[in-house]
Write a protein that holds these residues in place. Sequence first.
Motif, PDB file in Angstrom:
ATOM      1  N   UNK A 118       2.716  10.628   2.326  1.00 25.01           N
ATOM      2  CA  UNK A 118       3.077  10.519   3.737  1.00 25.01           C
ATOM      3  C   UNK A 118       3.645  11.866   4.175  1.00 25.01           C
ATOM      4  N   UNK A 119       3.057  12.421   5.218  1.00 19.26           N
ATOM      5  CA  UNK A 119       3.468  13.731   5.719  1.00 19.26           C
ATOM      6  C   UNK A 119       4.517  13.542   6.815  1.00 19.26           C
ATOM      7  N   UNK A 120       5.668  14.204   6.634  1.00 21.20           N
ATOM      8  CA  UNK A 120       6.765  14.076   7.583  1.00 21.20           C
ATOM      9  C   UNK A 120       7.440  15.434   7.774  1.00 21.20           C
ATOM     10  N   UNK A 121       8.333  15.487   8.745  1.00 21.14           N
ATOM     11  CA  UNK A 121       9.246  16.608   8.914  1.00 21.14           C
ATOM     12  C   UNK A 121      10.579  16.142   8.339  1.00 21.14           C
ATOM     13  N   UNK A 122      11.074  16.848   7.342  1.00 24.32           N
ATOM     14  CA  UNK A 122      12.298  16.445   6.635  1.00 24.32           C
ATOM     15  C   UNK A 122      13.463  16.167   7.587  1.00 24.32           C
ATOM     16  N   UNK A 123      13.514  16.868   8.719  1.00 23.55           N
ATOM     17  CA  UNK A 123      14.616  16.701   9.663  1.00 23.55           C
ATOM     18  C   UNK A 123      14.617  15.325  10.330  1.00 23.55           C
ATOM     19  N   UNK A 124      13.545  14.565  10.213  1.00 21.46           N
ATOM     20  CA  UNK A 124      13.457  13.236  10.828  1.00 21.46           C
ATOM     21  C   UNK A 124      14.128  12.151   9.995  1.00 21.46           C
ATOM     22  N   UNK A 125      14.424  12.431   8.724  1.00 17.49           N
ATOM     23  CA  UNK A 125      15.108  11.454   7.879  1.00 17.49           C
ATOM     24  C   UNK A 125      16.542  11.288   8.363  1.00 17.49           C
ATOM     25  N   UNK A 175       0.818  -1.213   0.000  1.00 20.22           N
ATOM     26  CA  UNK A 175       0.000   0.000   0.000  1.00 20.22           C
ATOM     27  C   UNK A 175       0.854   1.265   0.000  1.00 20.22           C
ATOM     28  N   UNK A 176       1.915   1.293   0.807  1.00 16.72           N
ATOM     29  CA  UNK A 176       2.693   2.532   0.951  1.00 16.72           C
ATOM     30  C   UNK A 176       3.928   2.611   0.060  1.00 16.72           C
ATOM     31  N   UNK A 177       4.317   1.488  -0.560  1.00 24.08           N
ATOM     32  CA  UNK A 177       5.499   1.511  -1.419  1.00 24.08           C
ATOM     33  C   UNK A 177       5.280   2.482  -2.567  1.00 24.08           C
ATOM     34  N   UNK A 178       6.266   3.288  -2.848  1.00 20.05           N
ATOM     35  CA  UNK A 178       6.275   4.318  -3.889  1.00 20.05           C
ATOM     36  C   UNK A 178       5.439   5.551  -3.533  1.00 20.05           C
ATOM     37  N   UNK A 179       4.875   5.616  -2.317  1.00 21.95           N
ATOM     38  CA  UNK A 179       4.177   6.830  -1.899  1.00 21.95           C
ATOM     39  C   UNK A 179       5.190   7.950  -1.719  1.00 21.95           C
ATOM     40  N   UNK A 180       4.759   9.171  -2.029  1.00 22.94           N
ATOM     41  CA  UNK A 180       5.656  10.311  -1.880  1.00 22.94           C
ATOM     42  C   UNK A 180       5.717  10.747  -0.417  1.00 22.94           C
ATOM     43  N   UNK A 181       6.872  11.272  -0.057  1.00 23.56           N
ATOM     44  CA  UNK A 181       7.085  11.872   1.263  1.00 23.56           C
ATOM     45  C   UNK A 181       7.016  13.377   1.087  1.00 23.56           C
ATOM     46  N   UNK A 182       6.159  14.025   1.852  1.00 23.79           N
ATOM     47  CA  UNK A 182       5.974  15.471   1.729  1.00 23.79           C
ATOM     48  C   UNK A 182       6.377  16.133   3.043  1.00 23.79           C
ATOM     49  N   UNK A 183       7.233  17.159   2.938  1.00 23.08           N
ATOM     50  CA  UNK A 183       7.673  17.903   4.114  1.00 23.08           C
ATOM     51  C   UNK A 183       6.540  18.793   4.598  1.00 23.08           C
ATOM     52  N   UNK A 184       6.164  18.643   5.853  1.00 26.05           N
ATOM     53  CA  UNK A 184       5.076  19.427   6.446  1.00 26.05           C
ATOM     54  C   UNK A 184       5.366  20.931   6.457  1.00 26.05           C
ATOM     55  N   UNK A 185       6.628  21.297   6.582  1.00 25.83           N
ATOM     56  CA  UNK A 185       6.994  22.703   6.728  1.00 25.83           C
ATOM     57  C   UNK A 185       7.062  23.460   5.404  1.00 25.83           C
TER      58      UNK A 185
END
Length: 165
Positions: free
Chosen positions: A73-80, A14-24
């Motif tokens: 998927x919504x994330x904060x880039x600094x968490x990578x 389900x989540x494979x190839x989903x984009x990661x978007x920086x919340x900020x």
Amino acid sequence: MFGKVVNLLRTLSFIQHMVLVDLNSGEVIGKVCDLCISKEGNVTGLLCECNGFFKKRRFLPLESIHSIGEEGIMIDRDCLMKMEDDFFDYTLHHQESINGRMTYSKTGDRLGLLSDVYFQENLGTIVGIEISDGFFSDLLEGKLIIQTDKPPTIGKDAIIVETNN
């Protein structure tokens, strides 16, 4: 639905190839390429391929995910995080892959080959596995989904699952 904790089940398919978007910034940072799994049989995070000239792989801890939608998927880039050997023990498809490993029940029954896992989005607990018996069998009969209350035991040669009857 406000104030209520929703415990969604997810699979890598389900989540494979989903984009990661920086919340900020709203910038698309990369995409999901695999699940990271501990030797205890829990999902610890996502293996991500970040945009850029060299498409570096990064680890995203599961607890750092803000939300998983239908298309991103919504994330904060600094968490990578840069890849380290101690972030995880296995993945589904990349290094130390458990995909296609023979799976047995605790009672000794051969179940088939592991093809995907169902996990709780907010906890990383594996609550089910998807089993394949091969391409033609999957076409004719479909894949088997095994529910479990306990994480699977992941060994060098096989995966052992306590099945719910």
